[in-house]
Design a protein around this motif. Structure first.
Motif, short mmCIF file in Angstrom:
data_model
loop_
_atom_site.label_atom_id
_atom_site.label_comp_id
_atom_site.label_asym_id
_atom_site.label_seq_id
_atom_site.Cartn_x
_atom_site.Cartn_y
_atom_site.Cartn_z
N GLU A 1 17.34 2.54 -5.84
CA GLU A 1 17.29 2.89 -7.44
C GLU A 1 17.10 1.95 -7.98
O GLU A 1 15.87 1.48 -8.93
N ARG B 1 8.10 1.64 -3.69
CA ARG B 1 7.45 2.30 -4.72
C ARG B 1 6.64 3.37 -4.20
O ARG B 1 6.53 4.75 -4.87
N ALA B 2 5.85 3.21 -3.36
CA ALA B 2 4.63 4.43 -2.97
C ALA B 2 5.65 5.22 -2.24
O ALA B 2 4.90 6.74 -2.57
N THR C 1 8.94 -1.77 -9.24
CA THR C 1 7.75 -1.29 -10.38
C THR C 1 7.51 -2.40 -11.17
O THR C 1 6.09 -2.53 -11.51
N SER D 1 8.54 6.18 -2.91
CA SER D 1 9.13 6.87 -4.12
C SER D 1 8.19 7.81 -4.88
O SER D 1 8.79 8.94 -5.47
N GLU D 2 7.10 7.45 -5.41
CA GLU D 2 6.17 8.22 -5.94
C GLU D 2 5.41 9.31 -5.10
O GLU D 2 5.49 10.26 -5.66
N ALA D 3 5.19 9.02 -3.86
CA ALA D 3 4.48 10.23 -3.07
C ALA D 3 5.52 11.24 -2.68
O ALA D 3 5.13 12.45 -2.19
N LEU E 1 14.09 -0.33 -6.96
CA LEU E 1 12.90 0.36 -7.46
C LEU E 1 12.60 -0.10 -8.67
O LEU E 1 11.35 -0.21 -9.11
N TYR F 1 -1.62 6.38 -0.69
CA TYR F 1 -1.79 5.72 -1.61
C TYR F 1 -2.11 4.29 -1.44
O TYR F 1 -2.87 3.65 -2.29
N ALA G 1 2.64 7.97 0.89
CA ALA G 1 2.55 6.51 0.55
C ALA G 1 1.60 5.91 1.06
O ALA G 1 0.96 4.98 0.60
N ASP H 1 3.46 -3.72 -11.03
CA ASP H 1 2.74 -3.68 -12.35
C ASP H 1 2.47 -5.19 -13.05
O ASP H 1 1.34 -5.17 -13.30
#
Length: 319
Positions: free
Chosen positions: A69, A17-18, A76, A20-22, A72, A31, A28, A80
């Motif tokens: 994908e 996830r990190a 997530t 993907s987001e960074a 992910l 983060y 990552a 969460d």
């Protein structure tokens, strides 16, 4: 549930996830507060555990595979959910610790709060409660100014702008001494109620304000007591001579009735029940200890064991 023998690779899901987001492994790592080799190690462990290639490393950046994908989406949701679990547990711990400032009106503070605080302290020993008993609506002012976290008041808190929750109730009752000429009546008509000789609490007290409000709602004239006294105990002592009536909270009248010198006289056609409210100060709206205390109040309402005098037409009909 079908249990997996393998330990869920939570750190690998966090790494995916990190990244993907960074967009980069360096980002990552920043983060997550890890070093970059650890990001790569946990991501590779996730790919091994799932037996799937999740990420293409390219000069232009890192690109998720089709499997990546899909993973992910679950990563997530799982991360969460875990973060929400941590917050919930932190809130649970906070709900059992801390300091709570309580301001209570006289009737609540003298006749309900002491028992509540003893029981609450036994069940929640790590919440330190500081309580004070205040006159009339002073508790509302202290809550509004941040001097108290929760104010306990009688009757409608009105347009205070503060968050209020109902936590209990009592009833205003007409009472007299056993030697009073009306002691054997069993109940009073509205006309008798308005013509009696009264000793009442002073204007501005919670009990008097509630009584005046109910009389106005019932289109009855305001009462004109012969005496106004600022002490419930003093009023009860003055009733012993048999000449006057009073109107006080059922909580205040319990001990006096049980002692045998007091008679209760319901008023036919007049409902004098009122609510107790817990009013939160603005800074206490998200205070977990306040939630714990208010929930305890709602589950432990005032104990009211009163027996109105027996006699003709003793049942009061609510308006």
């Amino acid at each position: 549930m079908e249990w997996q023998r393998r330990v869920p690779p939570i750190r690998g899901l966090m790494a995916l996830r990190a990244v993907s987001e960074a967009g980069t492994f360096t980002g990552a790592a920043r983060y997550l507060g890890w070093n970059q080799p650890n990001v790569s190690k946990h991501l590779q462990a996730l790919e091994t555990a799932l037996d799937a290639k999740l990420l293409h490393r390219e000069h232009s950046g890192n690109k998720l595979t089709e499997a990546g994908e899909r993973v992910l989406e679950h990563a997530t949701a799982i991360t969460d959910s875990y973060a929400a679990l941590v917050r919930e547990l932190e809130r649970m711990r906070a709900a059992e610790t801390g300091r709570l400032r309580i301001a209570a009106s006289l009737t609540i503070g003298d006749h309900w709060l002491p028992q509540v605080l003893m029981q609450f302290g036994e069940m929640h020993p790590h919440i330190a409660v500081e309580s004070r008993v205040l006159y009339g609506r002073e508790g509302l002012r202290q809550a509004a100014q941040g001097l108290a976290d929760v104010a306990l008041v009688e009757g409608d808190p009105g347009e205070s702008g503060l968050t209020a929750q109902k936590v209990g109730e009592d009833m205003l009752m007409v009472a007299c001494g056993q030697d009073h000429p009306w002691a054997a009546k069993g109940s009073l008509t509205l006309e008798e109620f308005t013509q009696g000789r009264y000793i009442l609490r002073e204007r501005g007290s919670g009990t008097r304000d509630t009584l005046d409000h109910y009389l106005e709602e019932a289109n009855l004239p305001p009462m004109q007591p012969e005496l106004e006294v600022g002490s419930n105990h003093a009023i009860l002592q003055m009733l012993k001579n048999g000449e006057h009536l009073t109107v006080l909270s059922s909580l205040t009248l319990q001990d006096a009735q049980h002692s045998g010198f007091l008679v209760l006289l319901p008023v036919r056609g007049l409902n004098l029940k009122r609510a107790f409210w817990a009013v939160r100060a603005p800074q206490a709206r998200s205070l977990p200890a306040a939630d714990t205390f208010i929930d305890f109040l709602r589950n432990n309402p005032p104990n009211q064991e009163l027996t109105p005098a027996t006699g003709p037409t003793e049942t009061a009909q609510p308006t």
